[in-house]
Every structure is written in structure tokens, then in C-alpha cells.
Design a protein around this motif. Structure first.
Motif, PDB file in Angstrom:
ATOM      1  N   ARG A 197       0.902  -0.975  -0.078  1.00 44.73           N
ATOM      2  CA  ARG A 197       0.065  -0.095  -0.021  1.00 44.73           C
ATOM      3  C   ARG A 197       0.809   1.326  -0.054  1.00 44.73           C
ATOM      4  O   ARG A 197       0.808   2.236  -0.853  1.00 44.73           O
ATOM      5  CB  ARG A 197      -0.984  -0.069   1.273  1.00 44.73           C
ATOM      6  CG  ARG A 197      -1.940  -0.953   1.283  1.00 44.73           C
ATOM      7  CD  ARG A 197      -2.779  -0.923   2.314  1.00 44.73           C
ATOM      8  NE  ARG A 197      -3.971  -1.706   2.326  1.00 44.73           N
ATOM      9  CZ  ARG A 197      -5.171  -1.591   1.895  1.00 44.73           C
ATOM     10  NH1 ARG A 197      -5.374  -0.469   1.616  1.00 44.73           N
ATOM     11  NH2 ARG A 197      -6.119  -2.542   1.957  1.00 44.73           N
ATOM     12  N   ALA A 198       1.825   1.423   0.669  1.00 40.92           N
ATOM     13  CA  ALA A 198       2.804   2.531   0.994  1.00 40.92           C
ATOM     14  C   ALA A 198       3.480   2.455  -0.576  1.00 40.92           C
ATOM     15  O   ALA A 198       3.894   3.733  -0.906  1.00 40.92           O
ATOM     16  CB  ALA A 198       3.724   2.265   2.125  1.00 40.92           C
ATOM     17  N   TRP A 199       4.085   1.564  -1.080  1.00 40.76           N
ATOM     18  CA  TRP A 199       4.849   1.526  -2.242  1.00 40.76           C
ATOM     19  C   TRP A 199       3.941   2.046  -3.406  1.00 40.76           C
ATOM     20  O   TRP A 199       4.244   2.934  -4.194  1.00 40.76           O
ATOM     21  CB  TRP A 199       4.985   0.030  -2.399  1.00 40.76           C
ATOM     22  CG  TRP A 199       6.144  -0.040  -3.834  1.00 40.76           C
ATOM     23  CD1 TRP A 199       7.393   0.063  -3.865  1.00 40.76           C
ATOM     24  CD2 TRP A 199       5.665  -0.075  -5.231  1.00 40.76           C
ATOM     25  NE1 TRP A 199       7.817   0.048  -5.094  1.00 40.76           N
ATOM     26  CE2 TRP A 199       6.898  -0.216  -5.928  1.00 40.76           C
ATOM     27  CE3 TRP A 199       4.377  -0.547  -5.637  1.00 40.76           C
ATOM     28  CZ2 TRP A 199       6.774  -0.620  -7.209  1.00 40.76           C
ATOM     29  CZ3 TRP A 199       4.635  -0.695  -7.171  1.00 40.76           C
ATOM     30  CH2 TRP A 199       5.495  -0.473  -7.879  1.00 40.76           C
ATOM     31  N   ILE A 200       2.722   1.535  -3.401  1.00 40.35           N
ATOM     32  CA  ILE A 200       1.434   2.014  -4.426  1.00 40.35           C
ATOM     33  C   ILE A 200       1.358   3.437  -4.285  1.00 40.35           C
ATOM     34  O   ILE A 200       1.296   4.351  -4.988  1.00 40.35           O
ATOM     35  CB  ILE A 200       0.245   1.240  -4.504  1.00 40.35           C
ATOM     36  CG1 ILE A 200       0.787  -0.071  -4.954  1.00 40.35           C
ATOM     37  CG2 ILE A 200      -0.692   1.967  -5.318  1.00 40.35           C
ATOM     38  CD1 ILE A 200      -0.400  -1.227  -4.899  1.00 40.35           C
ATOM     39  N   ALA A 201       1.293   3.914  -3.027  1.00 46.22           N
ATOM     40  CA  ALA A 201       0.697   5.572  -2.900  1.00 46.22           C
ATOM     41  C   ALA A 201       2.159   6.164  -3.164  1.00 46.22           C
ATOM     42  O   ALA A 201       1.858   7.396  -3.675  1.00 46.22           O
ATOM     43  CB  ALA A 201       0.572   5.695  -1.164  1.00 46.22           C
TER      44      ALA A 201
ATOM     45  N   ARG B 183       4.128  10.254  -7.286  1.00 49.40           N
ATOM     46  CA  ARG B 183       5.112  10.494  -7.946  1.00 49.40           C
ATOM     47  C   ARG B 183       4.841  10.497  -9.426  1.00 49.40           C
ATOM     48  O   ARG B 183       5.190  11.427 -10.076  1.00 49.40           O
ATOM     49  CB  ARG B 183       6.398   9.507  -7.871  1.00 49.40           C
ATOM     50  CG  ARG B 183       7.603   9.885  -8.680  1.00 49.40           C
ATOM     51  CD  ARG B 183       8.671   8.806  -8.573  1.00 49.40           C
ATOM     52  NE  ARG B 183       9.222   9.034  -7.132  1.00 49.40           N
ATOM     53  CZ  ARG B 183      10.298   8.371  -6.704  1.00 49.40           C
ATOM     54  NH1 ARG B 183      10.927   7.367  -7.686  1.00 49.40           N
ATOM     55  NH2 ARG B 183      10.875   8.323  -5.669  1.00 49.40           N
ATOM     56  N   TYR B 184       4.063   9.565  -9.762  1.00 51.81           N
ATOM     57  CA  TYR B 184       3.438   9.378 -11.172  1.00 51.81           C
ATOM     58  C   TYR B 184       2.159   9.615 -11.692  1.00 51.81           C
ATOM     59  O   TYR B 184       1.851   9.432 -12.785  1.00 51.81           O
ATOM     60  CB  TYR B 184       3.972   7.745 -11.848  1.00 51.81           C
ATOM     61  CG  TYR B 184       5.395   7.677 -11.526  1.00 51.81           C
ATOM     62  CD1 TYR B 184       6.423   8.213 -12.092  1.00 51.81           C
ATOM     63  CD2 TYR B 184       5.868   6.772 -10.661  1.00 51.81           C
ATOM     64  CE1 TYR B 184       8.005   8.025 -11.944  1.00 51.81           C
ATOM     65  CE2 TYR B 184       7.254   6.281 -10.357  1.00 51.81           C
ATOM     66  CZ  TYR B 184       8.203   7.207 -11.178  1.00 51.81           C
ATOM     67  OH  TYR B 184       9.809   6.870 -10.985  1.00 51.81           O
ATOM     68  N   GLY B 185       1.261   9.584 -10.720  1.00 48.17           N
ATOM     69  CA  GLY B 185      -0.216   9.964 -11.024  1.00 48.17           C
ATOM     70  C   GLY B 185      -0.926   8.590 -10.737  1.00 48.17           C
ATOM     71  O   GLY B 185      -0.551   7.552 -10.275  1.00 48.17           O
ATOM     72  N   ASP B 186      -2.118   8.396 -11.198  1.00 49.02           N
ATOM     73  CA  ASP B 186      -2.964   7.260 -10.861  1.00 49.02           C
ATOM     74  C   ASP B 186      -3.060   5.969 -11.516  1.00 49.02           C
ATOM     75  O   ASP B 186      -3.739   5.131 -11.338  1.00 49.02           O
ATOM     76  CB  ASP B 186      -4.616   7.809 -10.862  1.00 49.02           C
ATOM     77  CG  ASP B 186      -4.930   8.400  -9.764  1.00 49.02           C
ATOM     78  OD1 ASP B 186      -4.293   8.365  -8.691  1.00 49.02           O
ATOM     79  OD2 ASP B 186      -6.034   9.416  -9.670  1.00 49.02           O
TER      80      ASP B 186
END
Length: 74
Positions: A60-64, A69-72
Motif C-alpha cells: 500500500r505504501a509503495w503504491i501510494a 510520483r507518477y499519477g493514478d
């Protein structure tokens, strides 16, 4: 017993930690497309296990961080 990990499930590889934990992106029969922290891979359900709480938090933290950084697209 085969555990079926559906789309959106947080998982980890049952045999190695080289991939890091991940999130299931897609389902195709007995195969799962998984966005692991270090790789994207298609793997069989037999080598996946549910992620524990710390592994899920890691993903979850990695995806957030990636979203920030890169958007959705993550």
C-alpha cells in the motif's frame, strides 16, 4: 488445497521473497497477474499466499508513493 486470490488481493510468493509482496492485477483461470514490489509477473495460484499485515502495508505504501510520483496509473 488451492487458495484463489482474486483481483485486488494482497499476496506474496510462497516460495521466494525475491519479488517482494504484491497486489493481484488480473485473473486468468489458475494464473494471476501480480504487481509485485520488484516485478510484474504472471504466476500460478499454487505459489501465492495471502500477504501478512506488514506485507500489505508495504505494498500500500509503495503504491501510494508511486501514485504521488507518477499519477493514478498505479
Amino acid at each position: 488445497m488451492v487458495v484463489l486470490h482474486g483481483k485486488g488481493a494482497y499476496v506474496a510468493h510462497a516460495e521466494t521473497d525475491v519479488y517482494g509482496p504484491g497486489k493481484v492485477l488480473g485473473v486468468d483461470g489458475e494464473l494471476r497477474r501480480v504487481r509485485f514490489v520488484y516485478f510484474v509477473a504472471t504466476v500460478g495460484v499454487g505459489v501465492l499466499r495471502p500477504a501478512d499485515a506488514s506485507e500489505e502495508a508495504w505494498v500500500r505504501a509503495w503504491i501510494a508513493e508511486r501514485r504521488q510520483r507518477y499519477g493514478d496509473g498505479w
